[in-house]
Design an enzyme around this catalytic site. Structure first.
Site, PDB file in Angstrom:
ATOM      1  CE1 TYR A 151      -1.368  17.113   0.760  1.00  0.00           C
ATOM      2  CE2 TYR A 151       0.163  17.500   2.437  1.00  0.00           C
ATOM      3  CZ  TYR A 151      -1.621  17.794   0.842  1.00  0.00           C
ATOM      4  OH  TYR A 151      -1.566  19.063   1.244  1.00  0.00           O
ATOM      5  CB  THR A 175      -1.403  -0.333   4.888  1.00  0.00           C
ATOM      6  OG1 THR A 175      -0.207   0.632   4.974  1.00  0.00           O
ATOM      7  CG2 THR A 175      -2.444   0.489   3.735  1.00  0.00           C
ATOM      8  CE1 TYR A 178       3.930  -1.185   1.777  1.00  0.00           C
ATOM      9  CE2 TYR A 178       2.873   0.003   3.361  1.00  0.00           C
ATOM     10  CZ  TYR A 178       2.555  -0.904   2.606  1.00  0.00           C
ATOM     11  OH  TYR A 178       1.732  -0.912   2.196  1.00  0.00           O
ATOM     12  CB  ILE A 187       3.974  -7.680   4.038  1.00  0.00           C
ATOM     13  CG1 ILE A 187       5.205  -8.379   4.081  1.00  0.00           C
ATOM     14  CG2 ILE A 187       2.922  -7.626   5.132  1.00  0.00           C
ATOM     15  CD1 ILE A 187       6.207  -6.867   5.186  1.00  0.00           C
ATOM     16  NE  ARG A 209      -3.495   1.857   1.068  1.00  0.00           N
ATOM     17  CZ  ARG A 209      -4.390   1.789   1.080  1.00  0.00           C
ATOM     18  NH1 ARG A 209      -4.422   2.953   1.491  1.00  0.00           N
ATOM     19  NH2 ARG A 209      -5.305   0.746   1.432  1.00  0.00           N
ATOM     20  CE  LYS A 252       3.511  -4.876   2.276  1.00  0.00           C
ATOM     21  NZ  LYS A 252       2.600  -4.029   3.180  1.00  0.00           N
TER      22      LYS A 252
END
Length: 294
Positions: free
Chosen positions: A107, A44, A133, A204, A138, A161
């Site tokens: 999305y 990201t 992840y 991370i 987000r 993560k």
């Protein structure tokens, strides 16, 4: 398995937005020199969603080549299109990445079964170990703990993560997966210290971009159970953890790297350079962390 401080590497760019390949190689060596345990390429923080496929491939390949086996490279291969994620993962395998990090589809807002099948398809597409992840802030797509436990049973899915920042939820996973070999990494710098002290395997990190040695020392102290040392370092870094989030990542971290003289002031639309009103507070956080002098 990789443990410790894993930098989510920012992708340096020129003022016009072109990738700065020479500086990318220098950043890799900056982390090698400062004890970073592993590098995520094109995660990201690396802005892959604004890259072409060719650029995304080349960032992964360039980092793998520059690292040259000295520490593990984790390739960012996430997409909200399962077929694209499979293609990225296959490429990362071909160029020699040791792991891939693939985000929950954004999305689309898939069901839990859709998330399970998405990650399963990626894991079955190559021999590259997969780290899933979860960053619902987000993606608007949350991998529930029950789904993580199902995915932990899938061959080739080796870790998570967790960027939720929810320590209660993290503790539940750590407890249920203890001794399984499934790796649990924090993806939230502000809570990473406590996450690792509870039994997590590393972080991370965005903060590691600008304070790699300190993040490495924090993670290793926490993994060793030295809570006093880990919290002491974390307290010094907390203003940095906080201020690297004043605008969307990687806006503040790229501004900070430029402030340190490590990269040019390049970023890609729709992201823009850090708003002037935040310059002083981010600079102060860098000073408190011992990253810059003034």
């Amino acid at each position: 398995m990789v443990t410790g401080s894993i930098v989510a590497l920012a992708t340096p760019m020129k003022v016009n937005g072109d990738i700065d390949w020479e500086t990318l190689r220098r950043l890799v060596n900056f982390h090698l020199d400062n004890g970073t345990d592993a590098i995520v390429a094109a995660g990201t923080t690396g802005e892959p969603t604004t890259m072409s496929f060719a650029e995304h491939f080349d960032v992964i390949r360039s980092v793998v080549e520059e690292v040259d086996g000295r520490i593990p490279v984790i390739a960012g291969t996430g997409s909200n299109n399962t077929r694209e994620a499979v293609e990225l993962t296959r490429y990362a395998t071909e160029v020699g990445a040791e792991y891939c990090l693939t985000v929950a589809p954004y999305y689309n807002r898939p069901t839990q079964e859709g998330l399970f099948q998405h990650f399963k398809a990626i894991a079955e597409s190559s021999d590259l170990p997969v780290i899933i992840y979860n960053v619902p802030g987000r993606t608007c797509s949350d991998i529930y703990n029950e789904t993580v436990l199902r995915l932990a049973e899938v061959d080739n899915i080796i870790g998570l993560k967790d960027a939720t920042g929810n320590l209660e939820r993290g503790e539940d996973l750590i407890s249920q997966l203890k001794g399984s070999g499934f790796m649990l990494y924090s993806g939230d710098d502000g809570t990473a210290c406590d996450f690792i002290l509870m039994g997590g395997h590393g972080n991370i990190s965005v903060t590691a971009n600008v304070a790699p040695r300190a993040m490495r020392d924090l993670c290793h102290a926490a993994m060793a159970g030295d809570a006093d040392k880990a919290h002491q370092i974390n307290t010094r870094l907390m203003p940095l953890h906080t201020n690297l989030g004043v605008e969307a990542n990687p806006i503040p971290v790229k501004w900070s790297l430029n402030r340190m003289g490590l990269i040019e002031p390049g970023i890609r639309l729709p992201l823009t350079w850090l708003s002037e009103r935040y310059h002083s507070t981010v600079s102060e956080a860098l000073q408190l962390a011992g990253v810059i002098d003034d």
